[in-house]
Scaffold this motif. Structure first.
Motif, PDB file in Angstrom:
ATOM      1  N   GLN A 176      14.592  44.392  65.979  1.00 11.20           N
ATOM      2  CA  GLN A 176      14.432  44.080  64.548  1.00 11.20           C
ATOM      3  C   GLN A 176      15.303  45.011  63.700  1.00 11.20           C
ATOM      4  O   GLN A 176      15.931  45.936  64.223  1.00 11.20           O
ATOM      5  N   ILE A 197      17.944  47.006  61.562  1.00 18.65           N
ATOM      6  CA  ILE A 197      19.390  47.272  61.649  1.00 18.65           C
ATOM      7  C   ILE A 197      19.914  46.926  63.049  1.00 18.65           C
ATOM      8  O   ILE A 197      21.014  46.385  63.201  1.00 18.65           O
ATOM      9  N   LYS A 217      17.560  63.761  62.191  1.00 21.27           N
ATOM     10  CA  LYS A 217      18.727  63.023  61.693  1.00 21.27           C
ATOM     11  C   LYS A 217      19.901  63.959  61.397  1.00 21.27           C
ATOM     12  O   LYS A 217      21.060  63.531  61.431  1.00 21.27           O
ATOM     13  N   ASN A 229      20.606  53.402  67.878  1.00 21.98           N
ATOM     14  CA  ASN A 229      19.967  52.980  66.625  1.00 21.98           C
ATOM     15  C   ASN A 229      18.453  53.158  66.615  1.00 21.98           C
ATOM     16  O   ASN A 229      17.860  53.418  65.572  1.00 21.98           O
ATOM     17  N   THR A 242       9.985  47.616  59.191  1.00 24.25           N
ATOM     18  CA  THR A 242       9.175  48.841  59.114  1.00 24.25           C
ATOM     19  C   THR A 242       9.066  49.329  57.671  1.00 24.25           C
ATOM     20  O   THR A 242       7.982  49.688  57.205  1.00 24.25           O
ATOM     21  N   LEU A 289      11.737  48.458  77.260  1.00 22.98           N
ATOM     22  CA  LEU A 289      11.332  49.781  77.748  1.00 22.98           C
ATOM     23  C   LEU A 289      11.134  50.743  76.593  1.00 22.98           C
ATOM     24  O   LEU A 289      11.675  50.536  75.502  1.00 22.98           O
ATOM     25  N   ASP A 290      10.313  51.767  76.878  1.00 20.79           N
ATOM     26  CA  ASP A 290      10.205  52.874  75.942  1.00 20.79           C
ATOM     27  C   ASP A 290      11.334  53.840  76.280  1.00 20.79           C
ATOM     28  O   ASP A 290      11.333  54.469  77.332  1.00 20.79           O
ATOM     29  N   LEU A 291      12.289  53.940  75.366  1.00 21.90           N
ATOM     30  CA  LEU A 291      13.497  54.738  75.638  1.00 21.90           C
ATOM     31  C   LEU A 291      13.198  56.203  75.904  1.00 21.90           C
ATOM     32  O   LEU A 291      13.993  56.890  76.553  1.00 21.90           O
ATOM     33  N   TYR A 297      11.739  64.083  60.827  1.00 23.36           N
ATOM     34  CA  TYR A 297      12.769  63.037  60.720  1.00 23.36           C
ATOM     35  C   TYR A 297      14.086  63.622  60.203  1.00 23.36           C
ATOM     36  O   TYR A 297      15.156  63.364  60.760  1.00 23.36           O
ATOM     37  N   ASP A 311      14.826  47.471  73.725  1.00 21.16           N
ATOM     38  CA  ASP A 311      13.756  47.667  72.735  1.00 21.16           C
ATOM     39  C   ASP A 311      12.432  47.776  73.490  1.00 21.16           C
ATOM     40  O   ASP A 311      12.322  47.316  74.626  1.00 21.16           O
ATOM     41  N   LYS A 312      11.427  48.349  72.846  1.00 20.61           N
ATOM     42  CA  LYS A 312      10.128  48.444  73.520  1.00 20.61           C
ATOM     43  C   LYS A 312       9.246  47.232  73.211  1.00 20.61           C
ATOM     44  O   LYS A 312       8.230  47.028  73.858  1.00 20.61           O
ATOM     45  N   SER A 364      22.157  57.735  61.877  1.00 20.17           N
ATOM     46  CA  SER A 364      21.437  58.881  61.315  1.00 20.17           C
ATOM     47  C   SER A 364      20.719  58.399  60.049  1.00 20.17           C
ATOM     48  O   SER A 364      20.174  57.286  60.037  1.00 20.17           O
ATOM     49  N   THR A 375      16.813  50.776  53.465  1.00 17.00           N
ATOM     50  CA  THR A 375      17.276  49.479  53.978  1.00 17.00           C
ATOM     51  C   THR A 375      16.081  48.580  54.242  1.00 17.00           C
ATOM     52  O   THR A 375      15.069  49.027  54.809  1.00 17.00           O
ATOM     53  N   GLY A 418      20.959  54.472  53.606  1.00  9.23           N
ATOM     54  CA  GLY A 418      19.941  54.784  52.609  1.00  9.23           C
ATOM     55  C   GLY A 418      18.772  53.851  52.869  1.00  9.23           C
ATOM     56  O   GLY A 418      18.590  53.357  53.989  1.00  9.23           O
ATOM     57  N   THR A 467      14.147  46.744  56.164  1.00  9.05           N
ATOM     58  CA  THR A 467      13.816  46.378  57.546  1.00  9.05           C
ATOM     59  C   THR A 467      12.304  46.173  57.626  1.00  9.05           C
ATOM     60  O   THR A 467      11.569  46.610  56.728  1.00  9.05           O
TER      61      THR A 467
HETATM   62  N1  LIG Z   1      15.368  51.220  57.235  1.00  9.85           N
HETATM   63  C1  LIG Z   1      15.786  52.295  56.570  1.00  9.85           C
HETATM   64  O1  LIG Z   1      15.569  52.421  55.349  1.00  9.85           O
HETATM   65  C2  LIG Z   1      16.557  53.370  57.292  1.00  9.85           C
HETATM   66  C3  LIG Z   1      17.157  54.370  56.520  1.00  9.85           C
HETATM   67  C4  LIG Z   1      17.885  55.358  57.179  1.00  9.85           C
HETATM   68  C5  LIG Z   1      17.993  55.365  58.539  1.00  9.85           C
HETATM   69  N2  LIG Z   1      17.376  54.393  59.265  1.00  9.85           N
HETATM   70  C6  LIG Z   1      17.514  54.462  60.725  1.00  9.85           C
HETATM   71  O2  LIG Z   1      18.061  53.259  61.202  1.00  9.85           O
HETATM   72  C7  LIG Z   1      17.583  52.992  62.503  1.00  9.85           C
HETATM   73  C8  LIG Z   1      16.967  51.603  62.540  1.00  9.85           C
HETATM   74  O3  LIG Z   1      15.979  51.567  61.535  1.00  9.85           O
HETATM   75  P1  LIG Z   1      15.154  50.246  61.181  1.00  9.85           P
HETATM   76  O4  LIG Z   1      14.603  50.463  59.811  1.00  9.85           O
HETATM   77  O5  LIG Z   1      15.946  49.054  61.521  1.00  9.85           O
HETATM   78  O6  LIG Z   1      13.943  50.450  62.189  1.00  9.85           O
HETATM   79  P2  LIG Z   1      12.780  49.444  62.625  1.00  9.85           P
HETATM   80  O7  LIG Z   1      11.572  50.293  62.775  1.00  9.85           O
HETATM   81  O8  LIG Z   1      12.703  48.249  61.732  1.00  9.85           O
HETATM   82  O9  LIG Z   1      13.303  49.004  64.063  1.00  9.85           O
HETATM   83  C9  LIG Z   1      13.452  49.977  65.065  1.00  9.85           C
HETATM   84  C10 LIG Z   1      13.476  49.278  66.397  1.00  9.85           C
HETATM   85  O10 LIG Z   1      13.528  50.318  67.405  1.00  9.85           O
HETATM   86  C11 LIG Z   1      12.552  50.056  68.387  1.00  9.85           C
HETATM   87  N3  LIG Z   1      12.076  51.325  68.951  1.00  9.85           N
HETATM   88  C12 LIG Z   1      11.514  52.352  68.290  1.00  9.85           C
HETATM   89  N4  LIG Z   1      11.146  53.313  69.160  1.00  9.85           N
HETATM   90  C13 LIG Z   1      11.499  52.875  70.393  1.00  9.85           C
HETATM   91  C14 LIG Z   1      11.362  53.413  71.707  1.00  9.85           C
HETATM   92  N5  LIG Z   1      10.784  54.598  71.923  1.00  9.85           N
HETATM   93  N6  LIG Z   1      11.817  52.698  72.751  1.00  9.85           N
HETATM   94  C15 LIG Z   1      12.397  51.494  72.547  1.00  9.85           C
HETATM   95  N7  LIG Z   1      12.538  50.919  71.332  1.00  9.85           N
HETATM   96  C16 LIG Z   1      12.097  51.607  70.270  1.00  9.85           C
HETATM   97  C17 LIG Z   1      11.427  49.337  67.658  1.00  9.85           C
HETATM   98  O11 LIG Z   1      10.610  48.583  68.538  1.00  9.85           O
HETATM   99  C18 LIG Z   1      12.201  48.479  66.659  1.00  9.85           C
HETATM  100  O12 LIG Z   1      12.538  47.226  67.185  1.00  9.85           O
HETATM  101  C19 LIG Z   1      16.591  54.108  62.832  1.00  9.85           C
HETATM  102  O13 LIG Z   1      17.228  55.116  63.575  1.00  9.85           O
HETATM  103  C20 LIG Z   1      16.202  54.617  61.461  1.00  9.85           C
HETATM  104  O14 LIG Z   1      15.756  55.950  61.492  1.00  9.85           O
HETATM  105  C21 LIG Z   1      16.671  53.393  58.673  1.00  9.85           C
END
Ligand SMILES: NC(=O)c1ccc[n+]([C@@H]2O[C@H](COP(=O)([O-])OP(=O)(O)OC[C@H]3O[C@@H](n4cnc5c(N)ncnc54)[C@H](O)[C@@H]3O)[C@@H](O)[C@H]2O)c1
Length: 246
Positions: free
Chosen positions: A15, A17, A157, A88, A190, A61-63, A153, A36-37, A139, A186, A184, A188
């Motif tokens: 899901q 990014i 980062k 990511n 979460t 898997l859990d990374l 966090y 992805d997990k 990051s 985004t 910044g 998503t």
């Molecule tokens: N959304 C934002 O505003 C934002 C801002 C800055 C940085 N980021 C960074 O961008 C990246 C993606 O963010 P997002 O908002 O798309 O996140 P999200 O939470 O929407 O998606 C993250 C995905 O990673 C998977 N994941 C998490 N932990 C895992 C693990 N241990 N093993 C396997 N899969 C795992 C989740 O199942 C999920 O599908 C992250 O590193 C986040 O820190 C996001």
């Protein structure tokens, strides 16, 4: 088709990014290895990419289980040379310096720093041998400005930026570039589900472009850095933040 002939491994592809990266990379001609997990969201991304005609391998898997991670990568390498790595996947455990639990602090460092390091250690030798490779680490703006109540966090980062620059120095001469993207706020799943509207409003007020990003706006920058268009860029920490944090 800027990524034709390449194979990209994307973590957290279910899901947000990561999913946007998978779809944009597929549209640019890359074959994909998706981690992805969450099996349900991972299947959705994988099905969509397969419908676009790309070859795709997916691993639930859990990374942070590094043994399982190594097994999955070894298996995934059967697809061919993985020459693009997108670190990511991530999660947040809010907490102030006074209150953060040590285990949670280490878990956040684990997913954002140790997992990327492990993947880089496994995939970099193949890229160096081929004389071409791209590593893009996701990051956050918090990695450079810090976040109140976000000590784990923000530290993690910032750590991934240090890892990016160090690996970039190590492998530039072998044709491998290593960069970090700093999103910044985004839109998503979460953020939409868990972030309090009050915090969103504060960040948007501090963002010159005055809005939240769509995941595709970050993924497009990642795709650019993965392509030959970015052939002379390495070691940067590039904000994709609408100006938040300038
Ligand atoms: N959304 C934002 O505003 C934002 C801002 C800055 C940085 N980021 C960074 O961008 C990246 C993606 O963010 P997002 O908002 O798309 O996140 P999200 O939470 O929407 O998606 C993250 C995905 O990673 C998977 N994941 C998490 N932990 C895992 C693990 N241990 N093993 C396997 N899969 C795992 C989740 O199942 C999920 O599908 C992250 O590193 C986040 O820190 C996001």
């Amino acid at each position: 088709m800027l990524l034709n002939g390449h194979i990209a491994l994307i973590t957290g592809a279910g899901q947000g990014i990561g999913r946007a990266c998978a779809v944009i990379f597929a549209a640019q001609g890359a074959d994909l290895v998706l981690f992805d997990k969450n099996p349900e969201t991972l299947n959705n991304t994988s099905d969509e990419v397969a419908r676009m005609g790309r070859k795709v391998m997916k691993y639930t898997l859990d990374l942070t289980n590094l043994e399982k991670l190594r097994e999955a990568v070894e298996n995934a390498c059967k697809i061919g040379l993985i020459d693009i790595l997108i670190n990511n996947a991530g999660f947040d455990r809010p907490g102030t310096t006074a209150k953060i639990d040590k285990k949670e602090f280490e878990a956040v460092l684990g997913i954002h720093v140790t997992v990327p390091l492990t993947l880089i250690q496994m995939l970099l030798p193949g890229m160096r041998k081929a004389g071409w490779g791209r590593i893009i680490n996701v990051s956050s703006i918090y990695g450079i400005i810090g976040g109140k109540g976000e000590v784990a966090y923000s530290t993690a980062k910032a750590g991934i930026i240090g890892l990016t620059k160090s690996v970039a120095r190590e492998c530039g001469q072998d044709g491998v570039t290593v960069n970090a993207v700093l999103p910044g706020l985004t839109r998503t799943p979460t953020i939409e589900t868990f972030m309090d509207e009050r915090y969103k409003k504060d960040i948007i007020a501090d963002t010159p472009l005055g809005r939240i990003a769509e995941p595709e706006e970050v993924a497009r920058v990642i795709a650019f850095l993965a392509s030959d268009e970015a052939s002379f860029i390495t070691g940067i920490a590039l904000p994709v933040s609408g100006g938040w944090g300038i």
